[in-house]
Design a protein around this motif. Structure first.
Motif, mmCIF file in Angstrom:
data_model
loop_
_atom_site.group_PDB
_atom_site.id
_atom_site.type_symbol
_atom_site.label_atom_id
_atom_site.label_comp_id
_atom_site.label_asym_id
_atom_site.label_seq_id
_atom_site.Cartn_x
_atom_site.Cartn_y
_atom_site.Cartn_z
ATOM 1 N N THR A 246 -37.972 -43.076 -17.320
ATOM 2 C CA THR A 246 -37.074 -43.587 -18.374
ATOM 3 C C THR A 246 -37.718 -43.426 -19.742
ATOM 4 O O THR A 246 -37.075 -42.968 -20.699
ATOM 5 C CB THR A 246 -36.736 -45.076 -18.122
ATOM 6 O OG1 THR A 246 -36.220 -45.225 -16.806
ATOM 7 C CG2 THR A 246 -35.720 -45.592 -19.136
ATOM 8 N N VAL A 247 -39.002 -43.811 -19.848
ATOM 9 C CA VAL A 247 -39.732 -43.692 -21.116
ATOM 10 C C VAL A 247 -39.872 -42.228 -21.533
ATOM 11 O O VAL A 247 -39.663 -41.885 -22.702
ATOM 12 C CB VAL A 247 -41.131 -44.351 -20.995
ATOM 13 C CG1 VAL A 247 -41.977 -44.065 -22.227
ATOM 14 C CG2 VAL A 247 -40.990 -45.852 -20.804
ATOM 15 N N VAL A 248 -40.196 -41.354 -20.581
ATOM 16 C CA VAL A 248 -40.344 -39.920 -20.854
ATOM 17 C C VAL A 248 -39.042 -39.338 -21.393
ATOM 18 O O VAL A 248 -39.036 -38.576 -22.370
ATOM 19 C CB VAL A 248 -40.784 -39.163 -19.576
ATOM 20 C CG1 VAL A 248 -40.613 -37.650 -19.735
ATOM 21 C CG2 VAL A 248 -42.233 -39.493 -19.253
ATOM 22 N N THR A 249 -37.916 -39.705 -20.781
ATOM 23 C CA THR A 249 -36.600 -39.203 -21.208
ATOM 24 C C THR A 249 -36.281 -39.644 -22.631
ATOM 25 O O THR A 249 -35.829 -38.832 -23.453
ATOM 26 C CB THR A 249 -35.499 -39.704 -20.243
ATOM 27 O OG1 THR A 249 -35.831 -39.310 -18.907
ATOM 28 C CG2 THR A 249 -34.148 -39.125 -20.617
ATOM 29 N N LEU A 250 -36.511 -40.917 -22.928
ATOM 30 C CA LEU A 250 -36.260 -41.442 -24.274
ATOM 31 C C LEU A 250 -37.114 -40.742 -25.313
ATOM 32 O O LEU A 250 -36.629 -40.332 -26.379
ATOM 33 C CB LEU A 250 -36.551 -42.952 -24.318
ATOM 34 C CG LEU A 250 -35.481 -43.908 -23.802
ATOM 35 C CD1 LEU A 250 -36.042 -45.326 -23.707
ATOM 36 C CD2 LEU A 250 -34.264 -43.898 -24.716
ATOM 37 N N TYR A 251 -38.400 -40.600 -25.013
ATOM 38 C CA TYR A 251 -39.363 -40.047 -25.971
ATOM 39 C C TYR A 251 -39.099 -38.568 -26.233
ATOM 40 O O TYR A 251 -38.924 -38.147 -27.381
ATOM 41 C CB TYR A 251 -40.781 -40.261 -25.451
ATOM 42 C CG TYR A 251 -41.862 -39.785 -26.388
ATOM 43 C CD1 TYR A 251 -42.269 -40.566 -27.464
ATOM 44 C CD2 TYR A 251 -42.489 -38.554 -26.196
ATOM 45 C CE1 TYR A 251 -43.267 -40.137 -28.319
ATOM 46 C CE2 TYR A 251 -43.490 -38.114 -27.054
ATOM 47 C CZ TYR A 251 -43.869 -38.912 -28.108
ATOM 48 O OH TYR A 251 -44.851 -38.480 -28.957
ATOM 49 N N TYR A 252 -39.057 -37.775 -25.170
ATOM 50 C CA TYR A 252 -38.914 -36.328 -25.340
ATOM 51 C C TYR A 252 -37.499 -35.916 -25.747
ATOM 52 O O TYR A 252 -37.321 -34.891 -26.404
ATOM 53 C CB TYR A 252 -39.335 -35.592 -24.068
ATOM 54 C CG TYR A 252 -40.832 -35.502 -23.918
ATOM 55 C CD1 TYR A 252 -41.561 -34.579 -24.644
ATOM 56 C CD2 TYR A 252 -41.518 -36.368 -23.076
ATOM 57 C CE1 TYR A 252 -42.938 -34.492 -24.520
ATOM 58 C CE2 TYR A 252 -42.896 -36.299 -22.947
ATOM 59 C CZ TYR A 252 -43.597 -35.361 -23.681
ATOM 60 O OH TYR A 252 -44.965 -35.295 -23.572
ATOM 61 N N GLY A 253 -36.505 -36.704 -25.362
ATOM 62 C CA GLY A 253 -35.132 -36.396 -25.765
ATOM 63 C C GLY A 253 -34.975 -36.408 -27.273
ATOM 64 O O GLY A 253 -34.419 -35.472 -27.862
ATOM 65 N N SER A 254 -35.499 -37.459 -27.925
ATOM 66 C CA SER A 254 -35.368 -37.581 -29.378
ATOM 67 C C SER A 254 -36.323 -36.653 -30.123
ATOM 68 O O SER A 254 -35.956 -36.056 -31.139
ATOM 69 C CB SER A 254 -35.582 -39.031 -29.819
ATOM 70 O OG SER A 254 -36.798 -39.525 -29.324
ATOM 71 N N ILE A 255 -37.554 -36.490 -29.605
ATOM 72 C CA ILE A 255 -38.539 -35.667 -30.310
ATOM 73 C C ILE A 255 -38.154 -34.180 -30.280
ATOM 74 O O ILE A 255 -38.367 -33.448 -31.252
ATOM 75 C CB ILE A 255 -39.959 -35.884 -29.734
ATOM 76 C CG1 ILE A 255 -41.004 -35.646 -30.821
ATOM 77 C CG2 ILE A 255 -40.245 -35.034 -28.524
ATOM 78 C CD1 ILE A 255 -42.401 -36.104 -30.442
ATOM 79 N N SER A 256 -37.538 -33.739 -29.188
ATOM 80 C CA SER A 256 -37.111 -32.338 -29.101
ATOM 81 C C SER A 256 -35.944 -32.060 -30.036
ATOM 82 O O SER A 256 -35.841 -30.979 -30.630
ATOM 83 C CB SER A 256 -36.733 -31.975 -27.658
ATOM 84 O OG SER A 256 -35.670 -32.790 -27.207
ATOM 85 N N TYR A 257 -35.062 -33.052 -30.216
ATOM 86 C CA TYR A 257 -33.921 -32.893 -31.126
ATOM 87 C C TYR A 257 -34.394 -32.724 -32.570
ATOM 88 O O TYR A 257 -33.826 -31.950 -33.340
ATOM 89 C CB TYR A 257 -33.000 -34.118 -31.023
ATOM 90 C CG TYR A 257 -31.836 -34.090 -32.001
ATOM 91 C CD1 TYR A 257 -30.690 -33.360 -31.700
ATOM 92 C CD2 TYR A 257 -31.896 -34.766 -33.210
ATOM 93 C CE1 TYR A 257 -29.633 -33.307 -32.588
ATOM 94 C CE2 TYR A 257 -30.845 -34.728 -34.109
ATOM 95 C CZ TYR A 257 -29.717 -33.998 -33.792
ATOM 96 O OH TYR A 257 -28.665 -33.942 -34.689
ATOM 97 N N VAL A 258 -35.458 -33.444 -32.930
ATOM 98 C CA VAL A 258 -35.938 -33.429 -34.320
ATOM 99 C C VAL A 258 -36.765 -32.185 -34.633
ATOM 100 O O VAL A 258 -36.561 -31.532 -35.661
ATOM 101 C CB VAL A 258 -36.769 -34.702 -34.621
ATOM 102 C CG1 VAL A 258 -37.407 -34.627 -36.008
ATOM 103 C CG2 VAL A 258 -35.885 -35.936 -34.529
#
Length: 325
Positions: A246-258
């Motif tokens: 869950t933490v990995v999805t939240l972190y990498y989802g937003s960082i990859s978008y930016v």
């Protein structure tokens, strides 16, 4: 050339999340609450892990370091952000901006590598349980943590030194709520080609290498879980990984978008997405790990009960002192 150009610019102005005066106090209240919850939640995680013998395992060792990094990560950004909400002059010095950028990159990358270390820990625990004690011993955990700190510091230093060589002479208004690399690069009136190449090669590799490690670890874990004959066994194995996923999805989802896009396409939407991995993820991590992990939940309950008993003991002593013998 560098030093003469730097004298032209002594400070930046951080535009923040909103330029409307009526938004400043509500935003201040909101982010103050988020910051206090982040500090309290992560501090409780650290204290629970340090005080409970049942949590003296590699997974929780990495989690305690992650919680400390999250406290530092948000402290680099949010206090200055809170000050700017209440001040008319939303400035940050040139040196302060570079320092904020450096420590933001350091703790962000430490988070990145710790998430990879935690994925490796889960992989060894599920796929090679007989070798777990040997592979994930204390020395190896310390080495993984040291590597994440050293590499993150060098990575951040590289990017800050490359920004420091640029010329800023057109505008000093950063369209962001902190000194992130891309918004600062957009202000430069000199070529940012080297910065962009490094960001899209070394920067991308430093983010993608841990992410690839996480993906491979979880693919191997998934294959191992599917081979478990009982449904209860599958559920138990997956439940040990669910909070981390869950933490990995939240972190990498937003960082990859930016970050996985050209500098020219960096817009206001990126500011909002940045809040996810700089502020919200750090706040949510303690809740995710405590609510979805039985051992962590029990550790926190023990800590809270211990704190309550200490408060009650202190209160009773104070009462006895006031009333006398």
């Amino acid at each position: 050339m560098g030093m003469s150009n730097l004298t032209r610019l002594s400070e930046f102005i951080l535009l923040g999340l909103s330029s409307r005066p009526e938004d400043q106090k509500p935003l201040f209240a909101l982010f103050l609450i988020i910051y206090l919850i982040t500090l309290m939640g992560n501090l409780l995680i650290i204290l629970a892990i340090r005080s409970d013998p049942q949590l003296q395992k590699p997974m929780y060792f990495f989690l305690s370091i992650l919680s400390f990094a999250d406290i530092c990560y948000t402290t680099v950004i949010v206090p200055k952000m809170l000050v700017n909400f209440l001040s008319e002059k939303k400035t940050i010095s040139y040196a302060g901006c570079l320092a904020q950028m450096y420590f933001f990159l350091v703790f962000g990358n430490i988070d990145n590598y710790l998430l990879a270390a935690m994925a490796i820990d889960r992989y060894v625990a599920i796929c090679n349980p007989l070798h777990y004690v040997t592979v994930m011993n204390h020395r190896h955990c310390i080495l993984l943590t040291a590597f994440s700190n050293i590499f993150s510091s060098l990575h951040s230093l590289l990017h800050v030194l490359l920004v420091n060589r640029l010329t800023f002479c057109v505008s000093n208004v950063i369209h962001h709520f902190f000194c992130d690399v891309y918004p600062v690069l957009k202000l430069s009136c000199s070529s940012t080609f080297v910065n962009e190449v490094v960001a899209m090669t070394e920067g991308l590799a430093s983010v993608m290498a841990p992410f690839v490690c996480i993906i491979i670890s979880y693919l191997r874990i998934l294959i191992a879980i599917l081979k478990i004959p009982s449904a209860s066994g599958k559920h138990k194995a997956f439940s040990t990984c669910s909070s981390h996923l869950t933490v990995v999805t939240l972190y990498y989802g937003s960082i990859s978008y930016v970050y996985f896009q050209p500098l020219s396409s960096y817009t206001v939407k990126n500011r909002i997405a940045t809040i996810n991995y700089t502020v919200l993820t750090s706040m949510l991590n303690p809740f995710i790990y405590s609510l979805r992990n039985k051992d962590m939940k029990q550790g926190l309950e023990k800590l809270i009960n211990r704190i309550k008993s200490q408060i009650n003991r202190f209160s009773s002593r104070k009462t006895n002192t006031i009333h006398g013998p």
